[in-house]
Design a protein around this motif. Sequence first.
Motif, PDB file in Angstrom:
ATOM      1  N   ARG A 216      -6.570   7.459   2.923  1.00 40.97           N
ATOM      2  CA  ARG A 216      -6.179   6.494   3.964  1.00 40.97           C
ATOM      3  C   ARG A 216      -4.487   6.357   3.895  1.00 40.97           C
ATOM      4  O   ARG A 216      -3.929   7.036   4.314  1.00 40.97           O
ATOM      5  N   ALA A 217      -4.188   6.418   2.898  1.00 39.34           N
ATOM      6  CA  ALA A 217      -3.137   6.270   1.997  1.00 39.34           C
ATOM      7  C   ALA A 217      -2.289   7.033   2.118  1.00 39.34           C
ATOM      8  O   ALA A 217      -1.317   7.007   2.820  1.00 39.34           O
ATOM      9  N   ARG A 218      -2.665   8.170   1.739  1.00 41.12           N
ATOM     10  CA  ARG A 218      -1.861   9.999   1.341  1.00 41.12           C
ATOM     11  C   ARG A 218      -1.992  10.363   3.536  1.00 41.12           C
ATOM     12  O   ARG A 218      -0.850  10.173   4.401  1.00 41.12           O
ATOM     13  N   LEU A 219      -2.896   9.738   4.106  1.00 40.09           N
ATOM     14  CA  LEU A 219      -2.471  10.093   5.318  1.00 40.09           C
ATOM     15  C   LEU A 219      -1.718   9.841   6.341  1.00 40.09           C
ATOM     16  O   LEU A 219      -0.568  10.183   7.173  1.00 40.09           O
ATOM     17  N   LEU A 220      -1.359   7.835   5.608  1.00 34.64           N
ATOM     18  CA  LEU A 220      -0.557   7.203   6.579  1.00 34.64           C
ATOM     19  C   LEU A 220       0.626   8.245   6.099  1.00 34.64           C
ATOM     20  O   LEU A 220       2.157   7.925   6.926  1.00 34.64           O
ATOM     21  N   VAL A 221       1.045   8.555   5.025  1.00 33.01           N
ATOM     22  CA  VAL A 221       2.111   8.809   4.358  1.00 33.01           C
ATOM     23  C   VAL A 221       2.380  10.210   5.607  1.00 33.01           C
ATOM     24  O   VAL A 221       3.925  10.383   5.673  1.00 33.01           O
ATOM     25  N   GLU A 222       1.475  11.222   5.235  1.00 35.89           N
ATOM     26  CA  GLU A 222       1.739  12.335   6.016  1.00 35.89           C
ATOM     27  C   GLU A 222       1.954  11.879   7.566  1.00 35.89           C
ATOM     28  O   GLU A 222       3.128  12.954   7.951  1.00 35.89           O
ATOM     29  N   ARG A 223       2.251  11.301   8.021  1.00 34.79           N
ATOM     30  CA  ARG A 223       2.231  10.758   9.461  1.00 34.79           C
ATOM     31  C   ARG A 223       3.456  10.141   9.057  1.00 34.79           C
ATOM     32  O   ARG A 223       3.851   9.680  10.364  1.00 34.79           O
ATOM     33  N   GLY A 224       4.169   9.970   8.334  1.00 36.68           N
ATOM     34  CA  GLY A 224       5.698   9.172   8.151  1.00 36.68           C
ATOM     35  C   GLY A 224       5.631   8.021   8.245  1.00 36.68           C
ATOM     36  O   GLY A 224       6.963   6.787   7.861  1.00 36.68           O
ATOM     37  N   GLU A 225       4.538   6.706   8.346  1.00 34.85           N
ATOM     38  CA  GLU A 225       4.342   5.123   7.997  1.00 34.85           C
ATOM     39  C   GLU A 225       4.375   4.653   6.165  1.00 34.85           C
ATOM     40  O   GLU A 225       3.602   4.921   5.918  1.00 34.85           O
ATOM     41  N   PHE A 226       5.883   5.267   5.726  1.00 36.62           N
ATOM     42  CA  PHE A 226       5.739   5.558   4.321  1.00 36.62           C
ATOM     43  C   PHE A 226       5.677   4.387   4.428  1.00 36.62           C
ATOM     44  O   PHE A 226       5.243   3.722   2.639  1.00 36.62           O
ATOM     45  N   ARG A 227       6.266   3.240   4.073  1.00 35.71           N
ATOM     46  CA  ARG A 227       6.316   2.005   3.627  1.00 35.71           C
ATOM     47  C   ARG A 227       4.437   1.832   3.591  1.00 35.71           C
ATOM     48  O   ARG A 227       4.057   0.598   3.070  1.00 35.71           O
ATOM     49  N   THR A 228       3.868   1.166   4.979  1.00 34.05           N
ATOM     50  CA  THR A 228       2.186   0.733   4.803  1.00 34.05           C
ATOM     51  C   THR A 228       1.514   1.832   3.400  1.00 34.05           C
ATOM     52  O   THR A 228       1.300   0.941   3.158  1.00 34.05           O
ATOM     53  N   GLY A 229       1.896   2.974   3.968  1.00 31.60           N
ATOM     54  CA  GLY A 229       1.269   4.241   3.280  1.00 31.60           C
ATOM     55  C   GLY A 229       1.362   4.283   1.500  1.00 31.60           C
ATOM     56  O   GLY A 229       1.140   3.813   1.122  1.00 31.60           O
ATOM     57  N   ALA A 230       2.551   3.496   1.373  1.00 30.01           N
ATOM     58  CA  ALA A 230       3.270   3.990  -0.396  1.00 30.01           C
ATOM     59  C   ALA A 230       1.973   1.975  -0.448  1.00 30.01           C
ATOM     60  O   ALA A 230       1.927   1.861  -1.738  1.00 30.01           O
ATOM     61  N   GLU A 232      -0.408   0.780   0.040  1.00 24.91           N
ATOM     62  CA  GLU A 232      -2.024   1.273   0.361  1.00 24.91           C
ATOM     63  C   GLU A 232      -2.299   1.746  -1.174  1.00 24.91           C
ATOM     64  O   GLU A 232      -3.094   1.789  -1.856  1.00 24.91           O
ATOM     65  N   LEU A 233      -1.015   3.010  -0.972  1.00 21.73           N
ATOM     66  CA  LEU A 233      -1.345   3.400  -2.782  1.00 21.73           C
ATOM     67  C   LEU A 233      -1.402   2.482  -4.407  1.00 21.73           C
ATOM     68  O   LEU A 233      -1.717   2.976  -4.453  1.00 21.73           O
ATOM     69  N   GLU A 234      -0.110   1.640  -3.869  1.00 27.05           N
ATOM     70  CA  GLU A 234      -0.292   1.211  -4.619  1.00 27.05           C
ATOM     71  C   GLU A 234      -1.483   0.054  -4.897  1.00 27.05           C
ATOM     72  O   GLU A 234      -1.485  -0.408  -6.423  1.00 27.05           O
ATOM     73  N   ALA A 235      -2.271  -0.159  -3.608  1.00 29.00           N
ATOM     74  CA  ALA A 235      -2.804  -1.452  -3.289  1.00 29.00           C
ATOM     75  C   ALA A 235      -4.173  -0.837  -4.723  1.00 29.00           C
ATOM     76  O   ALA A 235      -4.850  -1.183  -5.303  1.00 29.00           O
ATOM     77  N   TYR A 236      -4.554   0.883  -4.084  1.00 29.33           N
ATOM     78  CA  TYR A 236      -5.076   1.257  -4.371  1.00 29.33           C
ATOM     79  C   TYR A 236      -5.294   1.292  -6.310  1.00 29.33           C
ATOM     80  O   TYR A 236      -6.052   1.969  -6.639  1.00 29.33           O
ATOM     81  N   ALA A 237      -3.654   1.768  -6.409  1.00 26.84           N
ATOM     82  CA  ALA A 237      -3.428   2.246  -8.219  1.00 26.84           C
ATOM     83  C   ALA A 237      -4.178   1.032  -8.977  1.00 26.84           C
ATOM     84  O   ALA A 237      -5.250   1.091  -9.868  1.00 26.84           O
ATOM     85  N   GLU A 238      -3.702  -0.670  -8.171  1.00 25.38           N
ATOM     86  CA  GLU A 238      -4.519  -1.674  -9.418  1.00 25.38           C
ATOM     87  C   GLU A 238      -6.516  -1.251  -9.241  1.00 25.38           C
ATOM     88  O   GLU A 238      -6.111  -1.775 -10.281  1.00 25.38           O
ATOM     89  N   GLU A 254       3.220   9.070  -6.260  1.00 24.17           N
ATOM     90  CA  GLU A 254       3.038   8.744  -5.232  1.00 24.17           C
ATOM     91  C   GLU A 254       3.596   8.204  -4.326  1.00 24.17           C
ATOM     92  O   GLU A 254       4.286   7.754  -3.203  1.00 24.17           O
ATOM     93  N   ALA A 255       3.506   6.731  -4.783  1.00 20.39           N
ATOM     94  CA  ALA A 255       3.791   5.233  -3.842  1.00 20.39           C
ATOM     95  C   ALA A 255       5.115   5.652  -3.807  1.00 20.39           C
ATOM     96  O   ALA A 255       6.086   5.381  -3.247  1.00 20.39           O
TER      97      ALA A 255
END
Length: 263
Positions: A216-230, A232-238, A254-255
């Motif tokens: 989901r986080a990667r999809l947000l980035v692909e959709r141009g929602e960079f801040r939200t996607g980043a 979520e990537l950071e939260a998943y990394a934790e 990636e974030a």
Amino acid sequence: MTARNRELFAEEARSERPDLAVLCLLLAAEADPELDERAMDWAQIELDRLAGMLPYGLHGARAWASAVTELLGGRLGFHGTPADYGKLSSSLLHEVLRRRRGLPILLSVVWMEVARRAGAHVYGLGLPGHFVVGFGDPEEGVVVDPFAGGASPGTGPAELASGPRTPAGTLEIVLRILNNIRAWASARPEQSAVALWSLDLSLLLPSHPASLRYERARLLVERGEFRTGAAELEAYAEVVAAVDAGAAARIRAEALSARALLN
């Protein structure tokens, strides 16, 4: 899909006995804005109507399988075709009831819900790349293929003639439907919004692969929602860091890359 419908979906998924038809209809409401409460009621009434068309006094798995197949696959013409794999409507219960066409798993939902309402012991059986319906005790091996109009699948994709048959649970079926929708959308970049809501609903299920959060986080980035996607990537990394420090580092990178696209 309204926020209230998502609440209902989550509540139903977490109930003691989740209702398959209700979950499928709430899921379909995400794709079809016209699927309101009245239209959902129609779908439930239609399943009841079909169940009422079955003969009374059926006994035994083979009798049930034969009667349901004769009604749905024979008289009413429910079945699937290769072209149905290219249509989102093939994964939406109300559309499958209307068109009498759909993917194997949605046709199986119709078979199961109609048979269950009429009093049959029925279950879904997930196979690699396919889905069929069983009647009676799984050890009896009375299995039909709704995609083929209810024909016996024989040895088919999973060597049905041998091996254990483990009935698919309601939430397993719903997750598989959502996976199918996501696969359909992933092959069509213009349908990224569909991929996103299918992920959102999957994450509302009480049991789901943790990797869906990353997807989901990667999809947000692909959709141009960079801040939200980043974020979520950071939260998943934790979460990942506790078991795989290397993977967590790659996800954090990636974030960072996503945040750089904000500049």
